[in-house]
Every structure is written in C-alpha cells, then in structure tokens.
Design a protein around this motif. Structure first.
Motif, PDB file in Angstrom:
ATOM      1  N   SER A  94       0.817  -1.222   0.000  1.00  0.00           N
ATOM      2  CA  SER A  94       0.000   0.000   0.000  1.00  0.00           C
ATOM      3  C   SER A  94       0.848   1.269   0.000  1.00  0.00           C
ATOM      4  CB  SER A  94      -0.931   0.011   1.216  1.00  0.00           C
ATOM      5  OG  SER A  94      -0.183  -0.066   2.407  1.00  0.00           O
ATOM      6  N   ASP A  95       2.153   1.126   0.216  1.00  0.00           N
ATOM      7  CA  ASP A  95       3.055   2.285   0.138  1.00  0.00           C
ATOM      8  C   ASP A  95       3.423   2.600  -1.309  1.00  0.00           C
ATOM      9  OD1 ASP A  95       4.832   1.126   3.074  1.00  0.00           O
ATOM     10  OD2 ASP A  95       3.179   2.571   2.943  1.00  0.00           O
ATOM     11  N   SER A  96       3.032   1.758  -2.230  1.00  0.00           N
ATOM     12  CA  SER A  96       3.351   1.983  -3.648  1.00  0.00           C
ATOM     13  C   SER A  96       2.664   3.257  -4.121  1.00  0.00           C
ATOM     14  CB  SER A  96       2.894   0.795  -4.496  1.00  0.00           C
ATOM     15  OG  SER A  96       3.564  -0.381  -4.103  1.00  0.00           O
ATOM     16  N   ALA A  97       3.458   4.225  -4.491  1.00  0.00           N
ATOM     17  CA  ALA A  97       2.950   5.561  -4.850  1.00  0.00           C
ATOM     18  C   ALA A  97       4.134   6.382  -5.328  1.00  0.00           C
ATOM     19  CB  ALA A  97       2.301   6.234  -3.640  1.00  0.00           C
ATOM     20  N   THR A  98       3.865   7.609  -5.691  1.00  0.00           N
ATOM     21  CA  THR A  98       4.939   8.560  -5.988  1.00  0.00           C
ATOM     22  C   THR A  98       5.154   9.439  -4.763  1.00  0.00           C
ATOM     23  OG1 THR A  98       4.474   8.578  -8.357  1.00  0.00           O
ATOM     24  CG2 THR A  98       5.662  10.472  -7.474  1.00  0.00           C
ATOM     25  N   TYR A  99       6.416   9.591  -4.367  1.00  0.00           N
ATOM     26  CA  TYR A  99       6.752  10.383  -3.193  1.00  0.00           C
ATOM     27  C   TYR A  99       7.426  11.673  -3.645  1.00  0.00           C
ATOM     28  CZ  TYR A  99       5.407   6.447  -0.417  1.00  0.00           C
ATOM     29  OH  TYR A  99       4.655   5.442   0.172  1.00  0.00           O
ATOM     30  N   LEU A 100       6.873  12.774  -3.162  1.00  0.00           N
ATOM     31  CA  LEU A 100       7.348  14.098  -3.562  1.00  0.00           C
ATOM     32  C   LEU A 100       7.930  14.814  -2.354  1.00  0.00           C
ATOM     33  CD1 LEU A 100       3.985  14.758  -5.273  1.00  0.00           C
ATOM     34  CD2 LEU A 100       6.062  14.954  -6.585  1.00  0.00           C
ATOM     35  N   CYS A 101       9.108  15.376  -2.515  1.00  0.00           N
ATOM     36  CA  CYS A 101       9.608  16.271  -1.490  1.00  0.00           C
ATOM     37  C   CYS A 101       9.208  17.694  -1.886  1.00  0.00           C
ATOM     38  CB  CYS A 101      11.118  16.145  -1.316  1.00  0.00           C
ATOM     39  SG  CYS A 101      12.091  16.585  -2.773  1.00  0.00           S
ATOM     40  N   ALA A 102       9.055  18.552  -0.886  1.00  0.00           N
ATOM     41  CA  ALA A 102       8.701  19.946  -1.140  1.00  0.00           C
ATOM     42  C   ALA A 102       9.380  20.799  -0.089  1.00  0.00           C
ATOM     43  CB  ALA A 102       7.191  20.147  -1.091  1.00  0.00           C
ATOM     44  N   MET A 103       9.714  22.012  -0.468  1.00  0.00           N
ATOM     45  CA  MET A 103      10.420  22.851   0.491  1.00  0.00           C
ATOM     46  C   MET A 103      10.226  24.329   0.189  1.00  0.00           C
ATOM     47  SD  MET A 103      14.136  21.550  -0.722  1.00  0.00           S
ATOM     48  CE  MET A 103      13.637  19.843  -0.685  1.00  0.00           C
ATOM     49  N   GLY A 104      10.452  25.146   1.191  1.00  0.00           N
ATOM     50  CA  GLY A 104      10.359  26.582   1.002  1.00  0.00           C
ATOM     51  C   GLY A 104       8.938  27.084   1.140  1.00  0.00           C
ATOM     52  N   GLN A 105       8.825  28.387   1.296  1.00  0.00           N
ATOM     53  CA  GLN A 105       7.505  28.977   1.519  1.00  0.00           C
ATOM     54  C   GLN A 105       6.636  28.927   0.269  1.00  0.00           C
ATOM     55  OE1 GLN A 105       8.054  32.858   3.427  1.00  0.00           O
ATOM     56  NE2 GLN A 105       7.214  31.880   5.230  1.00  0.00           N
ATOM     57  N   ASN A 106       7.238  28.899  -0.889  1.00  0.00           N
ATOM     58  CA  ASN A 106       6.457  28.754  -2.124  1.00  0.00           C
ATOM     59  C   ASN A 106       6.363  27.297  -2.558  1.00  0.00           C
ATOM     60  OD1 ASN A 106       5.987  31.424  -2.205  1.00  0.00           O
ATOM     61  ND2 ASN A 106       7.159  31.846  -4.040  1.00  0.00           N
ATOM     62  N   PHE A 107       6.729  26.416  -1.683  1.00  0.00           N
ATOM     63  CA  PHE A 107       6.580  24.986  -1.914  1.00  0.00           C
ATOM     64  C   PHE A 107       7.136  24.563  -3.263  1.00  0.00           C
ATOM     65  CE2 PHE A 107       4.212  23.582   1.733  1.00  0.00           C
ATOM     66  CZ  PHE A 107       3.782  24.773   2.266  1.00  0.00           C
ATOM     67  N   VAL A 108       8.431  24.584  -3.371  1.00  0.00           N
ATOM     68  CA  VAL A 108       9.091  24.063  -4.556  1.00  0.00           C
ATOM     69  C   VAL A 108       9.139  22.544  -4.415  1.00  0.00           C
ATOM     70  CG1 VAL A 108      11.183  24.074  -5.941  1.00  0.00           C
ATOM     71  CG2 VAL A 108      10.481  26.147  -4.719  1.00  0.00           C
ATOM     72  N   PHE A 109       8.602  21.862  -5.403  1.00  0.00           N
ATOM     73  CA  PHE A 109       8.504  20.412  -5.344  1.00  0.00           C
ATOM     74  C   PHE A 109       9.595  19.747  -6.169  1.00  0.00           C
ATOM     75  CE2 PHE A 109       4.537  19.076  -3.299  1.00  0.00           C
ATOM     76  CZ  PHE A 109       3.940  20.306  -3.083  1.00  0.00           C
ATOM     77  N   GLY A 110      10.039  18.600  -5.680  1.00  0.00           N
ATOM     78  CA  GLY A 110      10.857  17.739  -6.501  1.00  0.00           C
ATOM     79  C   GLY A 110       9.966  17.023  -7.510  1.00  0.00           C
ATOM     80  N   PRO A 111      10.558  16.379  -8.505  1.00  0.00           N
ATOM     81  CA  PRO A 111       9.770  15.711  -9.540  1.00  0.00           C
ATOM     82  C   PRO A 111       9.068  14.446  -9.055  1.00  0.00           C
ATOM     83  CG  PRO A 111      12.098  15.342  -9.904  1.00  0.00           C
ATOM     84  CD  PRO A 111      12.000  16.317  -8.780  1.00  0.00           C
ATOM     85  N   GLY A 112       9.467  13.927  -7.894  1.00  0.00           N
ATOM     86  CA  GLY A 112       8.829  12.732  -7.366  1.00  0.00           C
ATOM     87  C   GLY A 112       9.585  11.461  -7.697  1.00  0.00           C
ATOM     88  N   THR A 113       9.532  10.504  -6.764  1.00  0.00           N
ATOM     89  CA  THR A 113      10.107   9.168  -6.973  1.00  0.00           C
ATOM     90  C   THR A 113       8.970   8.169  -6.952  1.00  0.00           C
ATOM     91  OG1 THR A 113      12.192   9.728  -5.881  1.00  0.00           O
ATOM     92  CG2 THR A 113      11.637   7.390  -6.070  1.00  0.00           C
ATOM     93  N   ARG A 114       8.889   7.372  -8.016  1.00  0.00           N
ATOM     94  CA  ARG A 114       7.840   6.352  -8.079  1.00  0.00           C
ATOM     95  C   ARG A 114       8.336   5.102  -7.372  1.00  0.00           C
ATOM     96  NH1 ARG A 114       5.905   3.475 -12.784  1.00  0.00           N
ATOM     97  NH2 ARG A 114       7.430   4.630 -13.991  1.00  0.00           N
ATOM     98  N   LEU A 115       7.599   4.675  -6.351  1.00  0.00           N
ATOM     99  CA  LEU A 115       7.970   3.522  -5.532  1.00  0.00           C
ATOM    100  C   LEU A 115       6.968   2.387  -5.743  1.00  0.00           C
ATOM    101  CD1 LEU A 115       9.539   2.141  -3.145  1.00  0.00           C
ATOM    102  CD2 LEU A 115       7.888   3.245  -1.615  1.00  0.00           C
ATOM    103  N   SER A 116       7.499   1.194  -5.955  1.00  0.00           N
ATOM    104  CA  SER A 116       6.663  -0.007  -5.996  1.00  0.00           C
ATOM    105  C   SER A 116       7.152  -0.960  -4.922  1.00  0.00           C
ATOM    106  CB  SER A 116       6.757  -0.695  -7.365  1.00  0.00           C
ATOM    107  OG  SER A 116       6.152   0.083  -8.358  1.00  0.00           O
ATOM    108  N   VAL A 117       6.248  -1.392  -4.049  1.00  0.00           N
ATOM    109  CA  VAL A 117       6.566  -2.382  -3.033  1.00  0.00           C
ATOM    110  C   VAL A 117       5.896  -3.682  -3.444  1.00  0.00           C
ATOM    111  CG1 VAL A 117       6.437  -2.990  -0.607  1.00  0.00           C
ATOM    112  CG2 VAL A 117       6.659  -0.587  -1.281  1.00  0.00           C
TER     113      VAL A 117
END
Lengths: 107, 113
Positions: free
Chosen positions: A82-105
C-alpha cells in the motif's frame, strides 16, 4: 540546475524492506521541508513536515534533514504494497517540489 | 473535518476558450494555493491567496489568474486556453499564509483539445 533534485525512479523493493527516498536542493534559504505521497489519479497527501535539521519520526516514516549538505531523506520501515505511490519532497515557503520518486513495493 | 474539495473534477475545453476552476479549503484554513501538475514539469506553483489577497505568484503567464472570496473559497481562471495547459490543477489549503503544511484536494483534470 533545478532548485530541487530527486531521483524519479522507479524504485522497486520487496515487502518489508526499508526504503530510502532522497532530495537535494540548492537554495539555502529553504526552512520548511515536507514529504508528500501521491497515489495515481489523486492529489498529494502530506506525510511529514519539519523545520529543522535532524530526524522526525511518525510511525513507520522518518524524515531526515541535513541543512549543511542541503539534503533531505524519507525512510519507510517495513514497507507495504500500500506504500506503492509517488513520493514528492517539497520545500520553502512557495513549496518548490521535486519531480517525485515512483515507488513499488512488491508482495 | 471535510477535506479540500475541487470542482469540477474533469473538464474538456478547446483551444482559445477560457475555464474557471473552484476550490473550497478545509474549514478554518485561510490560505489557498494553486498548482499545475504535468508529467513533464511536475508540480509547479501558480499562486497563493490569503485573506482575499494574492500573496505569491509563480512563473506563469497572465492568462492564469485567481481570486479568493471572504469565505476563503478560491477560483482559478485560465483564459485563451492552449494545448499545453492540459494538466492536473491542484488546490491546497493551509491554516496560515506561506504555511508549514498544505493539504491538497483531488485536483481538476483539464484537457485542452
């Protein structure tokens, strides 16, 4: 160079494995750091947020921030299908996002 | 507490038309931010509204605009649609401006033909 870099994956792990997801950033002014999980065709879901360097734990999830290296990580213990999903990091006050890592368990 | 709601969930428009998307934040949240998500560019910040005022704006052309009402509900408008505007448009609400946590809605999937 993009402000936030993240390995897009895909990352496949067996059920029960410890997963490590990482982001690097270039803007030393970033103070807020967040991790989101996004299932297919859904909006991102906030998993964890932190302001400071160090570790923050919530259940099976641990967020780690190293401001001196401009590096953040999310660890998932005892990973589940159930953890299989895309995980996104985000940071800063304007919420700059990373492109995401696709995870399959895999069961 | 009810989550962030967005309407409509799906939209198909043709080039040159305009579109308005709606977002209702979590009760008590005063900040609403809008994002565009595409496979190529990922999640990109459009703008943030707090107490009916635009607080921050991302790097998007003036065709993209928004507003926030006194009840914190927000709308986003895109005029003169282009094919490249096809994307998932996400709204996120936060208790405070430039907040430390944002909660996303399910998004509106816009297809421009």
């Amino acid at each position: 160079q993009k402000e936030v870099e993240q390995d897009p994956g895909p990352l496949s792990v067996p059920e029960g494995a410890i997963v490590s997801l990482n982001c690097t950033y270039s803007n030393s002014a970033f103070q807020y750091f967040m991790w989101y999980r996004q299932y297919s065709r859904k909006g991102p879901e906030l998993l964890m947020y932190t302001y400071s360097s160090g570790n923050k734990e919530d259940g099976r999830f641990t967020a780690q921030v190293d401001k001196s290296s401009k590096y953040i990580s999310l660890f998932i213990r005892d990973s589940q299908p159930s953890d299989s999903a895309t995980y996104l990091c985000a940071m800063g006050q304007n919420f700059v996002f990373g492109p995401g890592t696709r995870l399959s368990v895999l069961p | 507490k009810a989550g962030v709601t967005q309407t409509p969930r799906y939209l198909i428009k043709t080039r040159g038309q305009q579109v308005t998307l709606s977002c209702s934040p979590i009760s008590g949240h005063r900040s609403v931010s809008w994002y565009q998500q595409t496979p190529g560019q990922g999640l990109q910040f459009l703008f943030e509204y707090f107490s009916e005022t635009q607080r921050n704006k991302g790097n998007f052309p003036g065709r993209f605009s928004g507003r926030q009402f006194s009840n914190s509900r927000s709308e986003m408008n895109v005029s003169t649609l282009e094919l490249g505007d096809s994307a998932l448009y996400l709204c996120a609400s936060s208790p405070n401006a430039g907040g430390d946590e944002q909660y996303f809605g399910p998004g509106t999937r816009l297809t421009v033909t």
